[in-house]
Design a protein around this motif. Structure first.
Motif, short mmCIF file in Angstrom:
data_model
loop_
_atom_site.label_atom_id
_atom_site.label_comp_id
_atom_site.label_asym_id
_atom_site.label_seq_id
_atom_site.Cartn_x
_atom_site.Cartn_y
_atom_site.Cartn_z
N ASP A 176 0.82 -1.21 0.00
CA ASP A 176 0.00 0.00 0.00
C ASP A 176 0.86 1.27 0.00
N THR A 214 0.98 3.98 -3.08
CA THR A 214 -0.10 4.93 -3.38
C THR A 214 0.42 6.17 -4.10
N ASN A 228 0.30 4.60 4.62
CA ASN A 228 -0.87 4.97 5.42
C ASN A 228 -0.91 6.47 5.70
N ARG A 280 -3.13 7.88 3.20
CA ARG A 280 -4.52 7.56 3.55
C ARG A 280 -5.04 8.50 4.63
N LYS A 281 -4.19 8.75 5.62
CA LYS A 281 -4.63 9.53 6.77
C LYS A 281 -4.76 11.01 6.46
N LYS A 316 -5.48 12.30 3.34
CA LYS A 316 -6.35 12.60 2.20
C LYS A 316 -7.57 13.45 2.58
N GLY A 365 -10.05 7.72 5.70
CA GLY A 365 -9.09 7.43 4.63
C GLY A 365 -8.56 6.01 4.72
N CYS A 366 -8.29 5.56 5.95
CA CYS A 366 -7.74 4.21 6.13
C CYS A 366 -8.78 3.14 5.84
N GLU A 396 -10.20 2.97 3.24
CA GLU A 396 -10.05 2.72 1.81
C GLU A 396 -8.84 1.83 1.49
N ILE A 397 -8.12 1.39 2.52
CA ILE A 397 -6.96 0.52 2.27
C ILE A 397 -7.43 -0.83 1.72
N THR A 412 -4.68 3.54 11.68
CA THR A 412 -4.69 2.69 10.49
C THR A 412 -5.46 1.40 10.74
N THR A 462 2.51 -0.70 5.06
CA THR A 462 2.02 0.66 5.24
C THR A 462 3.04 1.73 4.86
#
Ligand SMILES: *Cc1c(COP(=O)(O)O)cnc(C)c1O
Length: 296
Positions: A21, A24, A31, A34-35, A37, A147-148, A150-151, A171, A274
């Motif tokens: 991941d 990205t 991550n 993700r966090k 976004k 956001g996490c 969506e992992i 996460t 991550t």
């Protein structure tokens, strides 16, 4: 940005896979992307001009916030734990990088850092820097968890176990919330901290998870030569880099648990990689000083 659809199968009875991941985005990795976004979208919506956050000297989060600010047009301020670093940032690859992305630093003592969530502390920061959008240490808040979530994707439904490293617990909370009923989520804390269970329970809406607390290697950013050798072997064998703070400890733990028979024989396991690879340079600096083998 692109979605990750490829797994890397690491051949242990053909049942252990790793989801990279961290791919990205080349800079805002794993991550932390993700966090950030939904926080960035929220900051834009509020018309914020400045992002302010907190972190230690080698923090992946600090690096990611600096990069996000540079890319999306925010000023960034990093409140950094440890006043002694102020004069030595050229020795710190993370802080040099974040500075190159435009981040300004505010160094505070370890004692003051502990007070960072108090009203007085925040008020003083506002007096000094003006208004800002505050992102907590490690980036964990409701929007980060969104956001996490969506992992994991539909494709990941076939796995019985999902594993990930744990720092603040944001996460894993997102992963827990978006997992299927039949899936069990196993977190590997990178630090000592029983408080984590409570923190995760605050954000996680389900109880299909557990923490394995045996693989922190003495605490946050603590390492030994066994871990470093493991990371180097792993890369040689699977062509996949691991970071020494988070993903290395998780992968070490998962492989050790497999050896010990923790997982049912035919279980399909997915490790979430991550990211955190920016931390390797800083760790190698430490290893060099200690005369230890470096991360390849
Ligand atoms: C920050 C980080 C974590 C921990 O994430 P939390 O949401 O704080 O639990 C895990 N892996 C990597 C690579 C990180 O940078």
């Amino acid at each position: 940005m692109f979605a990750i659809s490829n797994y890397i199968n690491i051949h242990i009875d053909n049942q252990l896979y790793i989801k990279p991941d961290y791919l990205t985005d080349p800079v805002i990795s794993g991550n932390k992307y993700r966090k950030l976004k939904y926080n960035v979208l929220q900051a834009k919506k509020q018309n914020a001009k400045t992002l302010l956050t907190f972190g230690g000297a080698f923090s992946n989060h600090i690096a990611a916030v600096a990069a996000v600010g540079n890319r999306f047009g925010f000023r960034t301020i990093g409140v950094i734990r440890g006043e002694e670093i102020r004069g030595n940032i050229q020795e710190n690859s993370t802080l040099m990088y974040a500075q190159s992305q435009g981040m300004k630093y505010h160094f505070v003592s370890r004692e003051a850092y502990r007070e960072k969530e108090t009203e007085t502390f925040i008020k003083n920061l506002k007096n000094e820097f003006g208004e800002f959008y505050l992102i907590p240490e490690g980036g964990t808040n409701e929007l980060a968890i969104k956001g996490c979530q969506e992992i994991l994707t539909e494709q990941d439904s076939e796995f019985d176990f999902i594993t990930c490293p744990v720092g603040t617990g944001g996460t894993i909370s997102g992963i827990i919330n978006s997992a299927k009923n039949h899936q069990k989520i196993i977190g590997f804390p990178a630090l000592k901290g029983e408080f984590l269970r409570k923190d995760i329970s605050k954000f996680a809406k389900r109880d299909n998870w557990d923490l394995i607390t045996d693989y922190h290697f003495g605490g946050y950013a603590k390492i030994n030569s066994e871990l470093i050798s493991f990371i180097n072997d792993f890369k040689r064998q699977y062509n996949m880099p691991l970071d020494p703070i988070y993903t290395g400890k998780m992968a070490y733990g998962v492989l050790d648990l497999i050896k010990k028979g923790y997982f049912p024989k035919d279980a399909k396991i997915l490790m979430i990689h991550t990211g955190g690879l920016q931390g390797i340079i800083g760790m190698n600096h430490v290893l060099e000083k200690k005369n230890m083998i470096k991360i390849q």
